[in-house]
Design a protein around this motif. Structure first.
Motif, PDB file in Angstrom:
ATOM      1  N   ILE A   1       0.844  -1.190   0.000  1.00 34.28           N
ATOM      2  CA  ILE A   1       0.000   0.000   0.000  1.00 34.28           C
ATOM      3  C   ILE A   1       0.880   1.241   0.000  1.00 34.28           C
ATOM      4  O   ILE A   1       1.810   1.346   0.805  1.00 34.28           O
ATOM      5  N   PRO A   2       0.636   2.221  -0.892  1.00 28.31           N
ATOM      6  CA  PRO A   2       1.450   3.439  -0.908  1.00 28.31           C
ATOM      7  C   PRO A   2       1.338   4.190   0.418  1.00 28.31           C
ATOM      8  O   PRO A   2       0.270   4.276   1.016  1.00 28.31           O
ATOM      9  N   VAL A   3       2.451   4.725   0.878  1.00 24.80           N
ATOM     10  CA  VAL A   3       2.483   5.518   2.100  1.00 24.80           C
ATOM     11  C   VAL A   3       2.186   6.974   1.749  1.00 24.80           C
ATOM     12  O   VAL A   3       2.789   7.527   0.829  1.00 24.80           O
ATOM     13  N   PRO A   4       1.251   7.630   2.440  1.00 17.53           N
ATOM     14  CA  PRO A   4       0.961   9.034   2.146  1.00 17.53           C
ATOM     15  C   PRO A   4       2.188   9.913   2.364  1.00 17.53           C
ATOM     16  O   PRO A   4       2.986   9.678   3.273  1.00 17.53           O
ATOM     17  N   GLU A   5       2.335  10.923   1.514  1.00 17.99           N
ATOM     18  CA  GLU A   5       3.446  11.856   1.678  1.00 17.99           C
ATOM     19  C   GLU A   5       3.261  12.652   2.967  1.00 17.99           C
ATOM     20  O   GLU A   5       2.140  13.003   3.343  1.00 17.99           O
ATOM     21  N   SER A   6       4.364  12.937   3.660  1.00 16.44           N
ATOM     22  CA  SER A   6       4.312  13.711   4.904  1.00 16.44           C
ATOM     23  C   SER A   6       4.181  15.198   4.562  1.00 16.44           C
ATOM     24  O   SER A   6       5.154  15.840   4.171  1.00 16.44           O
ATOM     25  N   THR A   7       2.982  15.723   4.709  1.00 21.50           N
ATOM     26  CA  THR A   7       2.733  17.114   4.327  1.00 21.50           C
ATOM     27  C   THR A   7       2.392  18.012   5.502  1.00 21.50           C
ATOM     28  O   THR A   7       2.217  19.215   5.324  1.00 21.50           O
ATOM     29  N   ASP A   8       2.285  17.472   6.706  1.00 21.81           N
ATOM     30  CA  ASP A   8       1.886  18.277   7.859  1.00 21.81           C
ATOM     31  C   ASP A   8       2.934  18.197   8.966  1.00 21.81           C
ATOM     32  O   ASP A   8       2.608  18.110  10.139  1.00 21.81           O
ATOM     33  N   LEU A   9       4.215  18.274   8.576  1.00 26.04           N
ATOM     34  CA  LEU A   9       5.287  18.159   9.555  1.00 26.04           C
ATOM     35  C   LEU A   9       5.348  19.387  10.455  1.00 26.04           C
ATOM     36  O   LEU A   9       5.008  20.493  10.030  1.00 26.04           O
ATOM     37  N   PRO A  10       5.808  19.219  11.704  1.00 24.91           N
ATOM     38  CA  PRO A  10       6.057  20.375  12.562  1.00 24.91           C
ATOM     39  C   PRO A  10       7.057  21.314  11.873  1.00 24.91           C
ATOM     40  O   PRO A  10       7.931  20.847  11.126  1.00 24.91           O
ATOM     41  N   PRO A  11       6.957  22.624  12.096  1.00 29.43           N
ATOM     42  CA  PRO A  11       7.792  23.583  11.357  1.00 29.43           C
ATOM     43  C   PRO A  11       9.285  23.279  11.391  1.00 29.43           C
ATOM     44  O   PRO A  11       9.954  23.314  10.357  1.00 29.43           O
ATOM     45  N   ARG A  12       9.841  22.982  12.565  1.00 29.06           N
ATOM     46  CA  ARG A  12      11.284  22.760  12.643  1.00 29.06           C
ATOM     47  C   ARG A  12      11.702  21.508  11.897  1.00 29.06           C
ATOM     48  O   ARG A  12      12.764  21.477  11.256  1.00 29.06           O
ATOM     49  N   LEU A  13      10.890  20.472  11.954  1.00 29.96           N
ATOM     50  CA  LEU A  13      11.209  19.253  11.224  1.00 29.96           C
ATOM     51  C   LEU A  13      11.079  19.483   9.723  1.00 29.96           C
ATOM     52  O   LEU A  13      11.887  18.989   8.935  1.00 29.96           O
ATOM     53  N   ASP A  14      10.079  20.245   9.312  1.00 29.10           N
ATOM     54  CA  ASP A  14       9.905  20.551   7.898  1.00 29.10           C
ATOM     55  C   ASP A  14      11.118  21.319   7.364  1.00 29.10           C
ATOM     56  O   ASP A  14      11.622  21.023   6.270  1.00 29.10           O
ATOM     57  N   ILE A  15      11.618  22.279   8.143  1.00 27.63           N
ATOM     58  CA  ILE A  15      12.807  23.036   7.740  1.00 27.63           C
ATOM     59  C   ILE A  15      14.017  22.113   7.645  1.00 27.63           C
ATOM     60  O   ILE A  15      14.831  22.214   6.714  1.00 27.63           O
ATOM     61  N   ALA A  16      14.145  21.191   8.594  1.00 25.97           N
ATOM     62  CA  ALA A  16      15.280  20.274   8.602  1.00 25.97           C
ATOM     63  C   ALA A  16      15.244  19.340   7.391  1.00 25.97           C
ATOM     64  O   ALA A  16      16.289  19.064   6.780  1.00 25.97           O
ATOM     65  N   VAL A  17      14.062  18.849   7.030  1.00 28.32           N
ATOM     66  CA  VAL A  17      13.951  17.976   5.866  1.00 28.32           C
ATOM     67  C   VAL A  17      14.302  18.750   4.598  1.00 28.32           C
ATOM     68  O   VAL A  17      14.995  18.240   3.705  1.00 28.32           O
ATOM     69  N   THR A  18      13.848  20.000   4.505  1.00 32.61           N
ATOM     70  CA  THR A  18      14.193  20.838   3.350  1.00 32.61           C
ATOM     71  C   THR A  18      15.693  21.053   3.264  1.00 32.61           C
ATOM     72  O   THR A  18      16.290  20.964   2.177  1.00 32.61           O
ATOM     73  N   ALA A  19      16.332  21.342   4.395  1.00 26.15           N
ATOM     74  CA  ALA A  19      17.785  21.536   4.409  1.00 26.15           C
ATOM     75  C   ALA A  19      18.508  20.273   3.961  1.00 26.15           C
ATOM     76  O   ALA A  19      19.546  20.339   3.297  1.00 26.15           O
ATOM     77  N   LEU A  20      17.956  19.113   4.299  1.00 27.97           N
ATOM     78  CA  LEU A  20      18.559  17.849   3.899  1.00 27.97           C
ATOM     79  C   LEU A  20      18.511  17.693   2.380  1.00 27.97           C
ATOM     80  O   LEU A  20      19.496  17.278   1.760  1.00 27.97           O
ATOM     81  N   THR A  21      17.375  18.041   1.779  1.00 30.74           N
ATOM     82  CA  THR A  21      17.257  17.898   0.322  1.00 30.74           C
ATOM     83  C   THR A  21      18.128  18.905  -0.414  1.00 30.74           C
ATOM     84  O   THR A  21      18.590  18.636  -1.523  1.00 30.74           O
ATOM     85  N   GLU A  22      18.370  20.066   0.193  1.00 22.98           N
ATOM     86  CA  GLU A  22      19.131  21.133  -0.468  1.00 22.98           C
ATOM     87  C   GLU A  22      20.600  21.147  -0.069  1.00 22.98           C
ATOM     88  O   GLU A  22      21.339  22.047  -0.468  1.00 22.98           O
ATOM     89  N   LEU A  23      21.021  20.183   0.729  1.00 26.76           N
ATOM     90  CA  LEU A  23      22.411  20.048   1.153  1.00 26.76           C
ATOM     91  C   LEU A  23      22.891  21.308   1.867  1.00 26.76           C
ATOM     92  O   LEU A  23      23.951  21.852   1.582  1.00 26.76           O
ATOM     93  N   ARG A  24      22.093  21.784   2.807  1.00 24.33           N
ATOM     94  CA  ARG A  24      22.441  22.986   3.566  1.00 24.33           C
ATOM     95  C   ARG A  24      22.800  22.635   5.002  1.00 24.33           C
ATOM     96  O   ARG A  24      22.515  21.556   5.480  1.00 24.33           O
ATOM     97  N   GLY A  25      23.412  23.584   5.688  1.00 25.02           N
ATOM     98  CA  GLY A  25      23.744  23.419   7.091  1.00 25.02           C
ATOM     99  C   GLY A  25      24.785  22.332   7.298  1.00 25.02           C
ATOM    100  O   GLY A  25      25.807  22.289   6.613  1.00 25.02           O
ATOM    101  N   SER A  26      24.521  21.444   8.246  1.00 25.08           N
ATOM    102  CA  SER A  26      25.480  20.394   8.591  1.00 25.08           C
ATOM    103  C   SER A  26      25.344  19.154   7.720  1.00 25.08           C
ATOM    104  O   SER A  26      25.996  18.140   7.978  1.00 25.08           O
ATOM    105  N   THR A  27      24.534  19.224   6.666  1.00 22.38           N
ATOM    106  CA  THR A  27      24.247  18.044   5.857  1.00 22.38           C
ATOM    107  C   THR A  27      25.479  17.556   5.099  1.00 22.38           C
ATOM    108  O   THR A  27      26.201  18.347   4.492  1.00 22.38           O
TER     109      THR A  27
END
Length: 212
Positions: free
Chosen positions: A37-63
């Motif tokens: 069964i497909p897993v729903p995309e995580s679209t309602d993350l807490p703000p800090r976690l959402d920022i951290a996931v974005t930084a991970l995809t963009e190779l920013r910060g300590s990534t």
């Protein structure tokens, strides 16, 4: 099976830590689901976690980033890369959990992310289009554009696997007799929270850990 890291921590505004938002409840079900069964995309993350996931995809910060080659040995290489970073960051207590989750996510990406670019033509980062039923090609000629990303912001560690497939991760009813099909259940069991995010050229499946 219960993760040693699975608990709530309001400092990162995580809320209940029960896998990705909208994940399915399998409690009390005795008959295995025949298809994943497909897993729903995580679209309602807490703000800090959402920022951290974005930084991970963009190779920013300590990534930090590691390129996963379309080769069976790359699972071991990716795990070694992750464990080396944990040692540098003095997070060796997470080595078992992170090593297992990284191995599962890289294996899933190698098995399921074959194919061309979104336009249907082979791209520069693609080995060749995958044929997953070919026993001579167990990795399905997975694309070379698979990336392992890891970031650390004490006490948290976030890792993600980026691949060229836009298909949502798919989970099966756990069957502990079968040799395969338990990957996402292991990811859920050994991380605080996990989910996935669609990207312009594929997706990233991520997992969050907390040092004791």
């Amino acid at each position: 099976m219960t993760s040693r890291q699975a608990h709530d921590d309001t400092r990162w505004e995580l809320g209940p830590v029960a896998g990705p938002a909208g994940s399915l409840d399998h409690t009390g079900r005795s008959t295995p689901v025949p298809e994943a069964i497909p897993v729903p995309e995580s679209t309602d993350l807490p703000p800090r976690l959402d920022i951290a996931v974005t930084a991970l995809t963009e190779l920013r910060g300590s990534t930090v980033s590691f390129t996963v080659a379309p080769d069976p040995e790359s699972v071991t290489e990716a795990r070694h890369f992750a464990l080396a970073r944990l040692a540098e960051w003095h997070l060796t207590e997470l080595a078992d959990d992170v090593g297992l989750v990284v191995s599962e996510l890289v294996t899933n990406a190698l098995r399921h992310s074959g194919g061309g670019n979104p336009c249907g033509r082979p791209g520069v980062d693609v080995h060749r289009e995958g044929v997953y039923s070919d026993p001579a090609d167990p990795l399905g000629s997975a694309p070379s554009a698979i990336r392992l990303r890891i970031a650390h912001e004490a006490p948290w560690l976030l890792c993600g696997i980026m691949d060229a497939s836009r298909a949502a991760p798919r989970r099966k009813e756990p069957d502990f007799i079968a040799e395969t099909g338990r990957g996402l259940h292991l990811v859920e069991s050994f991380s605080v929270r996990w989910g996935w995010r669609a990207l312009s050229r594929g997706k990233m499946v991520w997992a969050l850990f907390r040092s004791p």
